[in-house]
Motif scaffolding. Structure first.
Motif, PDB file in Angstrom:
ATOM      1  N   ARG A 127       0.836  -1.206   0.000  1.00  0.00           N
ATOM      2  CA  ARG A 127       0.000   0.000   0.000  1.00  0.00           C
ATOM      3  C   ARG A 127       0.870   1.255   0.000  1.00  0.00           C
ATOM      4  O   ARG A 127       0.628   2.206  -0.752  1.00  0.00           O
ATOM      5  N   VAL A 128       1.915   1.254   0.808  1.00  0.00           N
ATOM      6  CA  VAL A 128       2.825   2.410   0.849  1.00  0.00           C
ATOM      7  C   VAL A 128       3.531   2.565  -0.491  1.00  0.00           C
ATOM      8  O   VAL A 128       3.659   3.673  -1.016  1.00  0.00           O
ATOM      9  N   GLU A 129       3.965   1.445  -1.059  1.00  0.00           N
ATOM     10  CA  GLU A 129       4.654   1.494  -2.348  1.00  0.00           C
ATOM     11  C   GLU A 129       3.723   2.002  -3.451  1.00  0.00           C
ATOM     12  O   GLU A 129       4.130   2.799  -4.294  1.00  0.00           O
ATOM     13  N   MET A 130       2.453   1.555  -3.418  1.00  0.00           N
ATOM     14  CA  MET A 130       1.492   2.033  -4.419  1.00  0.00           C
ATOM     15  C   MET A 130       1.244   3.523  -4.265  1.00  0.00           C
ATOM     16  O   MET A 130       1.126   4.253  -5.260  1.00  0.00           O
ATOM     17  N   GLU A 131       1.181   3.998  -3.035  1.00  0.00           N
ATOM     18  CA  GLU A 131       0.978   5.433  -2.801  1.00  0.00           C
ATOM     19  C   GLU A 131       2.172   6.226  -3.332  1.00  0.00           C
ATOM     20  O   GLU A 131       2.003   7.275  -3.966  1.00  0.00           O
ATOM     21  N   GLN A 132       3.374   5.719  -3.095  1.00  0.00           N
ATOM     22  CA  GLN A 132       4.563   6.404  -3.612  1.00  0.00           C
ATOM     23  C   GLN A 132       4.579   6.382  -5.139  1.00  0.00           C
ATOM     24  O   GLN A 132       4.936   7.381  -5.770  1.00  0.00           O
ATOM     25  N   ASP A 133       4.176   5.258  -5.731  1.00  0.00           N
ATOM     26  CA  ASP A 133       4.097   5.184  -7.191  1.00  0.00           C
ATOM     27  C   ASP A 133       3.061   6.160  -7.730  1.00  0.00           C
ATOM     28  O   ASP A 133       3.278   6.802  -8.763  1.00  0.00           O
ATOM     29  N   ARG A 134       1.920   6.266  -7.042  1.00  0.00           N
ATOM     30  CA  ARG A 134       0.870   7.185  -7.485  1.00  0.00           C
ATOM     31  C   ARG A 134       1.372   8.624  -7.445  1.00  0.00           C
ATOM     32  O   ARG A 134       1.184   9.392  -8.392  1.00  0.00           O
ATOM     33  N   VAL A 135       2.058   8.987  -6.368  1.00  0.00           N
ATOM     34  CA  VAL A 135       2.602  10.346  -6.258  1.00  0.00           C
ATOM     35  C   VAL A 135       3.635  10.590  -7.353  1.00  0.00           C
ATOM     36  O   VAL A 135       3.641  11.655  -7.984  1.00  0.00           O
ATOM     37  N   GLN A 136       4.488   9.604  -7.616  1.00  0.00           N
ATOM     38  CA  GLN A 136       5.493   9.745  -8.671  1.00  0.00           C
ATOM     39  C   GLN A 136       4.826   9.882 -10.036  1.00  0.00           C
ATOM     40  O   GLN A 136       5.258  10.688 -10.861  1.00  0.00           O
ATOM     41  N   ASN A 137       3.765   9.106 -10.275  1.00  0.00           N
ATOM     42  CA  ASN A 137       3.043   9.220 -11.544  1.00  0.00           C
ATOM     43  C   ASN A 137       2.410  10.593 -11.696  1.00  0.00           C
ATOM     44  O   ASN A 137       2.408  11.169 -12.790  1.00  0.00           O
TER      45      ASN A 137
END
Length: 193
Positions: A127-137
């Protein structure tokens, strides 16, 4: 005892008590609001949740290996063979193997929550990794949109900038005009003569 002596002693006691209170106030450490309070003493056991989580992940990782399956299979086969083939007094779990069933149930009752805990920790990490990916996207999209606007502005600005071909055409036009003027002036001088 004279009443004056009693009053003096009482005053002395009162002054002494206030002095003790003042000294206790001075001896007591000041409460600082910028520092966290020290934890209170509890009678409950304390544990580090991260350490417990890491241990549960290691155990769950081990339970999912062929090595564990091989050890478990070897242990069960040894258990059954011992309790079937060993002399009577050395057998500790007779045929229905109730103690073996109990041990396997106990192992399963501990393995299931440990595996679930490990899965929950992995889900939290995902979940944390997906949130970081979303912010990066989102940052990448914003950067792309900015660059697109800048390129469009440059293209619009280039429409007004003199290009090499346009300058070449202008110079050729000026040369033609100069040649025409020279011809006109040469003809005018010849006609004047």
């Amino acid at each position: 005892m004279a009443p004056e002596d009693r009053d003096g002693r009482e005053r002395g006691r009162a002054n002494g008590a206030s002095a003790v209170r003042r000294n206790a106030a001075v001896d007591r450490p000041r409460v600082r609001l910028d520092l966290p309070r020290l934890p209170r003493r509890t009678f409950l056991p304390e544990y580090d949740p991260e350490l417990f989580g890491r241990m549960s992940e290691r155990i769950a990782r081990f339970l999912g290996t062929w090595r564990f399956i091989a050890w478990m299979t070897g242990t069960i086969i040894t258990w059954v063979l011992w309790n079937v083939a060993a002399p009577g007094p050395l057998r500790f779990d007779q045929y229905p193997f109730i103690f073996l069933t109990l041990a396997l149930s106990l192992q399963a009752s501990y393995a299931a929550p440990l595996i679930l805990l490990a899965q929950n920790r992995q889900a939290d990490r995902d979940r944390v990794e997906m949130e970081q990916d979303r912010v990066q996207n989102e940052r990448s999209i914003a950067d792309t949109e900015f660059l697109t606007r800048e390129i469009a502005a440059l293209r619009m600005g280039l429409g007004e900038v003199a290009t090499r071909d346009w300058i070449r055409d202008e110079i050729q036009d000026l040369l033609r005009e100069l040649e025409l003027r020279q011809l006109v002036e040469a003809e005018g001088e010849e006609s004047d003569r």
